[in-house]
Scaffold this active site. Structure first.
Site, mmCIF file in Angstrom:
data_model
loop_
_atom_site.group_PDB
_atom_site.id
_atom_site.type_symbol
_atom_site.label_atom_id
_atom_site.label_comp_id
_atom_site.label_asym_id
_atom_site.label_seq_id
_atom_site.Cartn_x
_atom_site.Cartn_y
_atom_site.Cartn_z
ATOM 1 N N ASP A 167 38.494 31.244 42.807
ATOM 2 C CA ASP A 167 39.233 32.174 41.930
ATOM 3 C C ASP A 167 39.696 31.541 40.623
ATOM 4 O O ASP A 167 40.100 32.242 39.706
ATOM 5 C CB ASP A 167 40.414 32.803 42.674
ATOM 6 N N ASN A 168 39.691 30.214 40.558
ATOM 7 C CA ASN A 168 40.008 29.518 39.294
ATOM 8 C C ASN A 168 39.646 28.057 39.464
ATOM 9 O O ASN A 168 39.309 27.623 40.562
ATOM 10 C CB ASN A 168 41.488 29.671 38.905
ATOM 11 N N CYS A 200 45.086 32.770 40.038
ATOM 12 C CA CYS A 200 44.751 33.495 41.256
ATOM 13 C C CYS A 200 44.736 35.016 41.194
ATOM 14 O O CYS A 200 43.671 35.643 41.276
ATOM 15 C CB CYS A 200 45.708 33.035 42.336
ATOM 16 N N HIS A 222 46.952 39.057 47.560
ATOM 17 C CA HIS A 222 47.484 38.662 46.248
ATOM 18 C C HIS A 222 47.434 39.749 45.174
ATOM 19 O O HIS A 222 47.519 39.449 43.989
ATOM 20 C CB HIS A 222 46.775 37.391 45.740
#
Length: 483
Positions: free
Chosen positions: A249-250, A39, A102
């Protein structure tokens, strides 16, 4: 969210009609990558156009470790990094982030200090609930100040998976777009929702509606929200003047699957790894009247390209005083051109692999340690490939493992070292890797130091709500990153 989670990418239950329609009206990217298998580094790369190893979102505490921004992280996005919203401001844009930031939760890392004008969301993941003694519950912000905490004021029912957060994020987005359109103000909206991250949640209306269980409910609600956002742009008559991009994001977190994690399709492993399942993402571009409908692109793309492409769209040059890894995708988007460029797969401070056209060379392989694996932490459930999904860090820099991702998307059949194909391709890849390493100047690592004293004990605005907590004494330590 994983590559295999959308109907347009082959998910068998076909429960994402809005995203599938977005793809049919725009361009589907089959070979689009995050800049990291998890993330925070991926988000830092998206907003800076730079690899996490350059922008500081990595650790040197141990070799090739995945690090992120939990509550006790001391670091965050450095002031020296230029974020996309800071640059868009120069072209008169109003910028809003909705959802997960984040990139650090301490005051100087606040998104409104890095180019955003508005924020509704949280600095961290929605983990919890916590007792506010050992760990504080994570705050939710409106702009500069917290307006409550997850589980206390913003409910997530861990038993049923019910939460209204995606609906709140959707309404924020619709209101922001309406407001900017009414004042004829160009805008950038970063809609960073996180319902598909464990603990997975969905609102009451969507609970129990998916064949895939709770995770599928969350995907359906995100899909429905995207449909409403695109419909809103069309109703306001600004769809032909608005570029929209959907990605993740992943890869899907297979460690949480199937109840709390998604699908990476035919690809190997998932989040936390540099195999295809960890970093190849669903990606859809939509811009009616500009991007021809129904296109499928084999352009190698990266989240970092959204930085360069956005600047290009508004007529700005990328910063010249630093290495930018993202490329301008407009030739691929508007004219269907293919731009030849490599994709580098980093895990922490190590370049694990590189993709050039259809070939991927692994210079290091590692899923996770035997110690973690023996505790049930499995990033590749049911997918053990001997000599590839290794539980010790295996170096292949002398003889990289080479795969042809066209014939073998699942990375199961490494090419023979003795083959002419291997020799020919590795000659080309070696030069690209050598050039990359020569120009690599790592940033100051931001994810090395952890301290319970910096957790979200007393965020700005807590005193107005009576929600300030007393932090423990400072005790900085090296963060421990097991994988």
């Amino acid at each position: 969210m994983g590559w295999g989670d959308l109907g347009a990418f082959g998910e068998p239950s076909k429960e994402t009609p809005n995203l599938d329609q977005m793809a049919s009206e725009g361009m589907l990217f089959l070979d689009f990558y995050s800049a990291s298998p998890l993330c925070s580094p991926s988000r830092a790369a998206l907003l800076t156009g730079r690899l996490p190893v350059r922008n500081g979102f990595y650790t040197t505490n141990a070799h090739a470790r995945n690090a992120y921004t939990p509550q006790d992280i001391v670091g965050g996005i450095p002031d020296s990094e230029l974020l996309l919203p800071e640059l868009l401001k120069k072209a008169g844009y109003v910028n809003k982030i909705i959802g997960k930031w984040h990139l650090g939760h301490r005051p100087h890392f606040h998104p409104l200090k890095h180019g955003f004008d508005e924020w509704f969301g949280s600095p961290n993941c929605h983990f919890g609930p916590f007792d506010n003694r050992a760990l504080p519950n994570i705050p939710v912000y409106r702009d500069w100040e917290m307006i409550g905490r997850y589980y206390e004021d913003f409910k997530i029912d861990l038993k049923t998976g019910e939460s209204n957060l995606t609906q709140l994020y959707l309404q924020e987005a619709l209101d922001f777009i309406t407001k900017q359109q009414a004042s004829q103000q160009p805008f950038f909206l970063y809609w960073a929702i996180d319902a598909t991250h464990a603990p997975v949640y969905a609102s009451k209306h969507f609970l129990g509606t998916s064949q895939r269980g709770l995770y599928g409910d969350a995907v359906r609600e995100i899909d429905d929200s995207v449909g409403k956002l695109l419909g809103h742009l069309q109703q306001l008559g600004i769809s032909e003047n608005t570029f929209v991009f959907f990605t993740s994001d992943n890869g899907a977190a297979l460690i949480s699957a199937p109840k709390q994690g998604g699908s990476n399709g035919r690809f190997l492993c998932g989040k936390q790894t540099t195999f295809e399942g960890g970093m190849r993402e669903p990606a859809i571009a939509w811009w009616p009247g500009h991007i021809p409908a129904g296109q499928v692109s084999h352009q190698l793309g990266s989240v970092m390209d959204l930085f360069s492409t956005s600047l290009s769209l508004v007529g700005l040059q990328p910063p010249m005083d630093r290495q930018i890894d993202g490329i301008d995708l407009l030739p691929a988007l508007l004219q269907g051109k293919l731009i030849d460029r490599p994709i580098f797969y980093y895990r922490g401070n190590e370049m694990m692999a590189v993709r050039v056209r259809l070939y991927k060379a692994h210079y290091w392989t590692w899923s996770n340690s035997w110690e973690e694996y023996s505790k049930g932490v499995d990033f590749c459930p049911g997918q053990n490939v001997s000599g590839v999904t290794t539980h010790t860090q295996e170096e292949h820099t002398t003889l990289p493992l080479l795969f042809h991702l066209g014939r073998d998307p699942g990375e199961k059949y490494p090419l023979s070292f003795a083959s002419d194909e291997y020799q020919r391709v590795m000659e080309q890849i070696s030069v690209i890797v050598q050039q990359h390493k020569v120009t690599m100047v790592p940033g100051e690592p931001q994810l090395n130091v952890c301290d319970r004293a910096v957790m979200n004990w007393s965020p700005p605005g807590c005193e107005k709500l009576g929600k300030c907590l007393t932090p423990p004494k400072p005790d900085p330590k090296k963060c421990f990153w097991p994988h």
